[in-house]
Structures are given as structure tokens and as C-alpha cells.
Design an enzyme around this catalytic site. Structure first.
Site, PDB file in Angstrom:
ATOM      1  N   LEU A 278       0.817  -1.220   0.000  1.00 41.91           N
ATOM      2  CA  LEU A 278       0.000   0.000   0.000  1.00 41.91           C
ATOM      3  C   LEU A 278       0.849   1.267   0.000  1.00 41.91           C
ATOM      4  O   LEU A 278       0.302   2.368   0.013  1.00 41.91           O
ATOM      5  CB  LEU A 278      -0.926   0.003   1.224  1.00 41.91           C
ATOM      6  N   ARG A 279       2.180   1.110   0.012  1.00 39.05           N
ATOM      7  CA  ARG A 279       3.030   2.293   0.045  1.00 39.05           C
ATOM      8  C   ARG A 279       2.845   3.131  -1.224  1.00 39.05           C
ATOM      9  O   ARG A 279       2.948   4.357  -1.191  1.00 39.05           O
ATOM     10  CB  ARG A 279       4.496   1.879   0.207  1.00 39.05           C
ATOM     11  N   GLY A 280       2.546   2.468  -2.334  1.00 41.13           N
ATOM     12  CA  GLY A 280       2.333   3.186  -3.588  1.00 41.13           C
ATOM     13  C   GLY A 280       1.145   4.129  -3.517  1.00 41.13           C
ATOM     14  O   GLY A 280       1.198   5.257  -4.010  1.00 41.13           O
TER      15      GLY A 280
END
Length: 341
Positions: A278-280
Site C-alpha cells: 500500500l506504500r504506492g
């Protein structure tokens, strides 16, 4: 492409629009987590970073502070510099630290001042390169050749803004808020995906193929080398305009709103291209907000998401054995489908 005394003007750099835009976004929103620049040697990567650092106005610091602490920072300085200085302040250039490949961990994070310890018996911390880069830029050329544990350490500090050193009986915690910029040539080795994913933005730079651009680059470099002051004066207006744009965007950034629709669009994009984790999505949100602020807008629009999606996601994609078109092309297709022109 740069003088030791006068940095090459940021706005005088020919082409490389994506790299320059990524650096501007990182200057507006330091929480992006830095910029990774892949590309050929001699394409102006370090010049662009040094130029942006030179463009920014001098910062106010506590006199004599080895950590470039800001006078209005409420957190205590570990050496009590703020208390000793009282209300006195001074100005210093925005730091630009070029981390050499052979740097040891002690040189990077800091270590015990052995000379002082042997002479007086006093344990005193000697700040490292992370302290020197506080409130500035830390640039690492050929970061893909740097030892993984050092890259991991640098990314941890870049995200937290704090350097923690515990060794030789010392326990030190000092501010280390910097914009991390790494560069490398993929042909000389790749950065592990787990580390690459932690960079906020990723850009590709290539040797210009347009003959007009190549000639103009050579002409500008030659003019700068012969008379740096006169060359810089030619770009004074454009440099000032860029500086004002950064200042306005930083001020506007906290007020920029992101609707749930834009969050959903970011999630759809990440899902469509197969971005890991989910860092993107979080980076896409921050980058789109910074892009909107640079455009002077108080709300993130679909166009802002589209403009930063490639930079925020291209280094987070899983390899697809059935699709060899490359991550940039896959993101472009997803943008075309989800955000039609």
C-alpha cells in the site's frame, strides 16, 4: 556541469522534465520519501540536485550548532546550542551532502570522538554525514552499489527524520530531516525491490537524442564554465519564479483537499498495474497533493493523479512474464483507461 562555488541554475538544465518535476515535488513535500533516479552517466543527475539546493534561500540556524537546528524548532537541541545562543540566529546555505560509495557506517551516522576521548577522557559524539545533511539534501550516486544495510539505514532515517546512534557507551538521538536522492545505472546492478519500494518517487533519465537539445546543453555548459556569474544572471528571473512557486506550494500544501473519489482512483491505479503493498497509494496521494499545490490548486484533481502516477508507481510493479513492455508502458495504459484525456 557545476562550479565548485556557484551551482548551475536549476532552470537552465535542458530537458529532463520528469527528473526536475520529481525534485520539485520532494522539495514541496519532504514526506514523499526521496527520489530514485535511474539513467545514463553524465545526464545531469547530481547537477540537478545540487542546483535545486543552491536555488533555495539560506535557512536560519542556531549559531554554532553542528546539526543546523532551526531557531524556532521546539524540540531540544542535543548539545543545548539553542539555550546558549539565546535569540541569536545566523543564516546558512541549504546543505548538499554527496555521500561517497566507500563511506563507513561510522562516517554516515556519526561516532565517538576518539581524539577528544583519548585527550580528556570525555565521551563526545562526532556527527556524521546525516547530521551535515539535516534540513538539506543527501545525494548518493550509484546507490545500487552501496551496501544494502547502509541503504536500509538511510531510508529509515529519511522516513523518521531522526538518527539514533547507540555505541561505545553513547546513546544519541538527533534530527536528520533531509531529502534523499539516489541515482544509479541499472546496467551496473539493481537495487533490491524491498529497498527500492521505500523510495517515494522514481524517474528515468536518458542521454538526449534530439540534436538541438544536445547542442544547447554543450553551449550552456561551456558558457557556465567560462563565466558562471554572467550565466547565472541570465536565469535570475526564472530561478526566482521557481523559488516563489516552491514557497507558495509549501504554504498551500496543508490546505489541499483530497476527495474520496481521488483516493479511490489511486487505489484503482495501483490495483490495475499490480503495485505491491500500500506504500504506492500513500505516495501517490502525497505526490498528487504536492502537484496540486505547485499548480496553485486547493483540491487534487484527476489530472494531478495522472501527472505523478508514473513517478510514484513505476518502481513498485511486480514483473509480469506475459507483459514485457515495461512498467512505464503498463502504467501509461492504466492511466489512459482510468483517466481518459
Amino acid at each position: 556541469m557545476a562550479s565548485a562555488r556557484i551551482p548551475f541554475p536549476f532552470t537552465a538544465i535542458v530537458g529532463q522534465a520528469e527528473m526536475k518535476q520529481a525534485l520539485l515535488l520532494a522539495a514541496v513535500e519532504p514526506r514523499l520519501g526521496g527520489v530514485m533516479v535511474f539513467g545514463d552517466r553524465g545526464t545531469g543527475k547530481s547537477t540537478a540536485v545540487r542546483a535545486l539546493a543552491g536555488l533555495l534561500p539560506p535557512m536560519k540556524v542556531v549559531p554554532g550548532c553542528r546539526y543546523f537546528c532551526a531557531p524556532d524548532d521546539r524540540s531540544p537541541c542535543i548539545e543545548g546550542c539553542r539555550d546558549k545562543a539565546g535569540k541569536r540566529t545566523e543564516e546558512a546555505s541549504v546543505p548538499f551532502v554527496d555521500l561517497p560509495l566507500g563511506a563507513t557506517e561510522d562516517r554516515v551516522v556519526g561516532s565517538l570522538d576518539l581524539e577528544r576521548a583519548l585527550a580528556t577522557g570525555e565521551k563526545r559524539f562526532e556527527p556524521g554525514l546525516l547530521a551535515k545533511a539535516n534540513r538539506g539534501f543527501l545525494y548518493i550516486d550509484e546507490i545500487n552499489l552501496l551496501e544494502d544495510h547502509l541503504v536500509d539505514l538511510l531510508l529509515d532515517v529519511a522516513v523518521s527524520g531522526t538518527n539514533i546512534v547507540e555505541r561505545e557507551g553513547l546513546s544519541i538521538r538527533h534530527p536528520a530531516r533531509f531529502i534523499l536522492v539516489g541515482s544509479g545505472n541499472p546496467e551496473e546492478g539493481e537495487l533490491r525491490p524491498q529497498l527500492l519500494d521505500r523510495f517515494g518517487l522514481s524517474v528515468d533519465v536518458r542521454t538526449p537524442t534530439d540534436m538541438g537539445d544536445r547542442i544547447e546543453i554543450v553551449k550552456r555548459c561551456d558558457r557556465f564554465d567560462r563565466d558562471p556569474a554572467a550565466f547565472v544572471a541570465e536565469f535570475q528571473d526564472s530561478e526566482q519564479a521557481t523559488l516563489e512557486a516552491i514557497a507558495k506550494a509549501r504554504k498551500l500544501l496543508p490546505k489541499v483537499q483530497v476527495a474520496d473519489e481521488m483516493l479511490g482512483l489511486g487505489a484503482q491505479l495501483c490495483s490495475a498495474v499490480g503495485a505491491d503493498g500500500l506504500r504506492g497509494e500513500l505516495t501517490l496521494l502525497r505526490a498528487a497533493r504536492a502537484q496540486a499545490a505547485l499548480a496553485g490548486k486547493k483540491e487534487v484533481k484527476r489530472t494531478h493523479v495522472a501527472e505523478v502516477a508514473t513517478m510514484a508507481l513505476r518502481h513498485r510493479l511486480r514483473r509480469n512474464v506475459l507483459d514485457d513492455t515495461g512498467s512505464t508502458s503498463r502504467i501509461a495504459r492504466a492511466i489512459a483507461e482510468l483517466i481518459p484525456a
